[in-house]
Design an enzyme around this catalytic site. Sequence first.
Site, PDB file in Angstrom:
ATOM      1  N   GLY A 136     -91.803   3.254  16.409  1.00 53.80           N
ATOM      2  CA  GLY A 136     -92.038   4.207  17.492  1.00 53.80           C
ATOM      3  C   GLY A 136     -93.362   4.951  17.345  1.00 53.80           C
ATOM      4  O   GLY A 136     -93.553   6.003  17.931  1.00 53.80           O
ATOM      5  N   LEU A 137     -94.283   4.405  16.560  1.00 54.34           N
ATOM      6  CA  LEU A 137     -95.595   5.048  16.412  1.00 54.34           C
ATOM      7  C   LEU A 137     -96.681   4.230  17.110  1.00 54.34           C
ATOM      8  O   LEU A 137     -97.859   4.336  16.813  1.00 54.34           O
ATOM      9  CB  LEU A 137     -95.935   5.245  14.924  1.00 54.34           C
ATOM     10  CG  LEU A 137     -94.941   6.123  14.153  1.00 54.34           C
ATOM     11  CD1 LEU A 137     -95.320   6.202  12.675  1.00 54.34           C
ATOM     12  CD2 LEU A 137     -94.870   7.539  14.746  1.00 54.34           C
ATOM     13  N   SER A 138     -96.249   3.394  18.043  1.00 57.21           N
ATOM     14  CA  SER A 138     -97.162   2.644  18.914  1.00 57.21           C
ATOM     15  C   SER A 138     -98.014   1.623  18.179  1.00 57.21           C
ATOM     16  O   SER A 138     -99.205   1.476  18.445  1.00 57.21           O
ATOM     17  CB  SER A 138     -98.076   3.592  19.702  1.00 57.21           C
ATOM     18  OG  SER A 138     -97.298   4.404  20.504  1.00 57.21           O
ATOM     19  N   ASP A 205     -98.781   5.673  25.393  1.00 57.10           N
ATOM     20  CA  ASP A 205     -99.172   5.142  24.085  1.00 57.10           C
ATOM     21  C   ASP A 205    -100.572   4.545  24.118  1.00 57.10           C
ATOM     22  O   ASP A 205    -101.403   4.803  23.243  1.00 57.10           O
ATOM     23  CB  ASP A 205     -98.176   4.065  23.630  1.00 57.10           C
ATOM     24  CG  ASP A 205     -96.746   4.567  23.617  1.00 57.10           C
ATOM     25  OD1 ASP A 205     -96.553   5.789  23.763  1.00 57.10           O
ATOM     26  OD2 ASP A 205     -95.833   3.742  23.463  1.00 57.10           O
ATOM     27  N   TYR A 255     -84.407   1.197  27.268  1.00 51.80           N
ATOM     28  CA  TYR A 255     -85.577   1.859  27.857  1.00 51.80           C
ATOM     29  C   TYR A 255     -85.665   1.511  29.340  1.00 51.80           C
ATOM     30  O   TYR A 255     -85.788   2.383  30.202  1.00 51.80           O
ATOM     31  CB  TYR A 255     -86.841   1.399  27.118  1.00 51.80           C
ATOM     32  CG  TYR A 255     -88.102   2.100  27.551  1.00 51.80           C
ATOM     33  CD1 TYR A 255     -88.521   3.263  26.918  1.00 51.80           C
ATOM     34  CD2 TYR A 255     -88.881   1.608  28.599  1.00 51.80           C
ATOM     35  CE1 TYR A 255     -89.677   3.919  27.308  1.00 51.80           C
ATOM     36  CE2 TYR A 255     -90.038   2.253  28.999  1.00 51.80           C
ATOM     37  CZ  TYR A 255     -90.434   3.399  28.349  1.00 51.80           C
ATOM     38  OH  TYR A 255     -91.581   4.047  28.754  1.00 51.80           O
TER      39      TYR A 255
HETATM   40  C1  GLA Z   1     -92.474   4.592  24.693  1.00 51.10           C
HETATM   41  C2  GLA Z   1     -93.319   4.177  25.887  1.00 51.10           C
HETATM   42  C3  GLA Z   1     -94.069   5.384  26.473  1.00 51.10           C
HETATM   43  C4  GLA Z   1     -93.113   6.546  26.734  1.00 51.10           C
HETATM   44  C5  GLA Z   1     -92.224   6.821  25.513  1.00 51.10           C
HETATM   45  C6  GLA Z   1     -91.152   7.836  25.790  1.00 51.10           C
HETATM   46  O1  GLA Z   1     -93.306   5.014  23.647  1.00 51.10           O
HETATM   47  O2  GLA Z   1     -94.251   3.190  25.537  1.00 51.10           O
HETATM   48  O3  GLA Z   1     -94.733   5.003  27.637  1.00 51.10           O
HETATM   49  O4  GLA Z   1     -92.345   6.319  27.871  1.00 51.10           O
HETATM   50  O5  GLA Z   1     -91.591   5.633  25.041  1.00 51.10           O
HETATM   51  O6  GLA Z   1     -91.707   9.079  26.025  1.00 51.10           O
END
Ligand code: GLA
Length: 419
Positions: A136-138, A205, A255
């Site tokens: 979850g850190l892109s 992100d 999601y």
């Molecule tokens: C993921 C998605 C983002 C955002 C977050 C939740 O990171 O890539 O675009 O929607 O979840 O805030």
Amino acid sequence: MHFMTNDELKTKFIEIFGYKEEGKDVYYNEKLRVFAAPGRVNLIGEHTDYNGGYVFPAALKMNTVVVARARKDRIIRLAATDLEERVTASLDNLEEYKNLKWGNYQLGVADQLQKHGYKIPGCDMLFHSTIPFGAGLSSSASIEVATALTLATLGLELFNDSCEDTCIGANENTSVNRGIDLIQLALISQKAENQYVGVNCGIMDQFASAMGKADHAILLNARDLSYKLVPLKLEDCKIVITNTNKKRGLADSKYNERRKECEEGLKYLNEAFPNARYLCDIDYEEYKKKEYLIKDEVIRKRVEHVLSENNRVLKSVEVLEKGNLDEFGKLMCESHASLRDLYEVTGIELDTLVNEALKIKGVLGSRMTGAGFGGCTVSIVKENAIDEFIEVVGRNYYDKIGLKASFYISEIGDGAAEL
Ligand code: GLA
């Protein structure tokens, strides 16, 4: 994953791809170029971006680095320092590689760049990332943005050298070619993820990865992409990221499900707010007067989260600008509670990390960050409490959940650049 210097990465690149191909003249020149794009942590504003709302992310120093060499033959070859897998693809039939297990982020970006009119060359590319994958850190956005910047820059130099546009988005600390529009590269990267990878993510992100600035967070209005860089003055505190190390199994489908629920919520509310295109076009107070229009209780909870969270982002920036870290910490805690009870995207691992964190004196606030369903929490912790934080939260989390958490004291770095 461990850090590697540019020289080490270039050596590795040559080990994998060689200096030249026997008897062929494939390269424009021998030069190896190095580009990078960071991961991000979102401080507050979760699941608001695809509802046209505000987010408040910051770019991390953990990043994805790409070593690249342009090719004349429209072939893309991909490798990574931590994978045996190699991918070879042609820029002329990128649709064919959609189902690759690894390499689809990069090829999706190449495909989208071409569809947006970018002329890009073939390329050998070696990837190295220090961002934990699937946390979850892109990490995926950083791969996309690094790929986009690499191919767009090489293409611009080789095919469009006379381009005189100014560079949009690079800040003074980063090195990005004139003629490169980083915001457009973020949008292209997002589109690649939506269409090629199949995750219907928002823009946060990729935007943070492209546009971050050291020691700043970005207040981004995801509706129109206007943004403001806000200096992060944390005084005697640090940002601590804690990884649940839970595999994010159903994350993508959940999601997409939340996104649909928001769209449904908007449909109910359009009766009273016919001009609203996104949920966040509706003011929270106005919504409260009309919430009865939403007949489905689950949908009402989702909408309540999105609109209250959107307000919390603006309040957060306001209190941070006044140096009121305690108040910011409280808003982070409210955000987590809302994601847990109304949006229902936390889960026992994230909740346990947050509960344990808040028991420690010197923790101002703690919440999940990113999409949820596993991944990481972000906490604001007094420097002198960090050792205790790591020891006690780590131990209690292990006792309750049976997983080892990882901790990162995160520094806020710059967005995508050539190194
Ligand atoms: C993921 C998605 C983002 C955002 C977050 C939740 O990171 O890539 O675009 O929607 O979840 O805030």
